[in-house]
Design an enzyme around this catalytic site. Structure first.
Site, PDB file in Angstrom:
ATOM      1  N   HIS A  32       0.838  -1.197   0.000  1.00  0.00           N
ATOM      2  CA  HIS A  32       0.000   0.000   0.000  1.00  0.00           C
ATOM      3  C   HIS A  32       0.883   1.262   0.000  1.00  0.00           C
ATOM      4  CE1 HIS A  32      -3.145  -2.555   2.298  1.00  0.00           C
ATOM      5  NE2 HIS A  32      -3.692  -2.286   1.138  1.00  0.00           N
ATOM      6  N   LYS A  78     -15.927  -6.930   5.887  1.00  0.00           N
ATOM      7  CA  LYS A  78     -14.850  -7.583   5.137  1.00  0.00           C
ATOM      8  C   LYS A  78     -14.109  -8.633   5.979  1.00  0.00           C
ATOM      9  CE  LYS A  78     -10.957  -6.695   2.116  1.00  0.00           C
ATOM     10  NZ  LYS A  78     -10.074  -5.717   1.513  1.00  0.00           N
ATOM     11  N   ARG A 120      -2.232  -5.808  -8.268  1.00  0.00           N
ATOM     12  CA  ARG A 120      -1.274  -6.890  -8.031  1.00  0.00           C
ATOM     13  C   ARG A 120      -1.418  -7.948  -9.121  1.00  0.00           C
ATOM     14  NH1 ARG A 120      -3.192  -7.373  -1.919  1.00  0.00           N
ATOM     15  NH2 ARG A 120      -5.047  -6.827  -3.076  1.00  0.00           N
ATOM     16  N   SER A 168      -2.913  -7.622   3.091  1.00  0.00           N
ATOM     17  CA  SER A 168      -3.158  -7.446   4.527  1.00  0.00           C
ATOM     18  C   SER A 168      -3.518  -8.784   5.162  1.00  0.00           C
ATOM     19  CB  SER A 168      -4.307  -6.461   4.750  1.00  0.00           C
ATOM     20  OG  SER A 168      -3.976  -5.200   4.226  1.00  0.00           O
TER      21      SER A 168
END
Ligand code: ADP
Length: 163
Positions: A17, A41, A92, A130
């Site tokens: 990030h 999420k 990505r 993450s």
């Protein structure tokens, strides 16, 4: 004046990030990093919205044209609210493509004056997420070098407390 929003959940922020934000800050005049509340999420975020905003703010304090704010609305509404005409996202491996294409097209449909632009991840961070960071750290693995130093400290503290 080109102002861009850089959205994400940042639970927590990774060096992937940070790399995208640094590169975007060199291209656009101002970057507003927009941290999504994202209560749903992945079974709920590990860090609260305030913690995530604080971590991003600390990790980007060397970038004078970057600011951070939370949001819990349509991304295009947030962009309009802060006067941004660009949404900048990191891309990505192929796994990101379909989701990002869908979001970019839907956002364009909602407001065709806001452009989505992508910055391609560097090979080193191409597979960094993450969720991978949380999984490694959760099992006691070392994530130094994958996340900013302040995020590493917080992760270690949080997971130690959780045991
Ligand atoms: P994640 O997908 O890791 O949960 P976010 O939802 O916070 O992360 O993602 C926000 C944006 O950051 C997305 O555009 C995503 O593609 C990008 N991003 C996430 N990790 C990386 C990385 N390692 N390199 C480049 N971009 C990334």
């Amino acid at each position: 004046m080109k102002r861009a929003v850089c959205p994400g959940t940042f639970d927590p922020m990774t060096n992937g990030h940070l790399d995208i934000i640094e590169r975007a800050s060199a291209v656009f005049d101002e970057i507003v990093v927009a941290v999504a509340l994202s209560p749903e999420k992945g079974g709920g975020p590990l860090f609260t919205i305030d913690e995530r905003v604080e971590m991003v703010a600390k990790a980007t304090e060397h970038l004078p044209n970057v600011s951070v704010r939370p949001f819990d609305s349509l991304l295009v509404d947030l962009a309009r609210q802060v006067g941004a005409t660009i949404i900048v996202k990191g891309l990505r491996a192929v796994t990101d493509f379909e989701r990002e294409f869908q979001m970019a097209q839907l956002n364009y449909r909602i407001d065709d004056e806001i452009e989505t632009m992508f910055i391609v991840a560097i090979p080193e961070y191409m597979y960094l997420s993450s969720s991978a960071v949380k999984e490694i750290a959760g099992h006691g693995g070392v994530v130094e070098g994958l996340v900013p130093a302040n995020v590493n400290e917080r992760l270690v503290g949080r997971l130690r407390k959780g045991r």
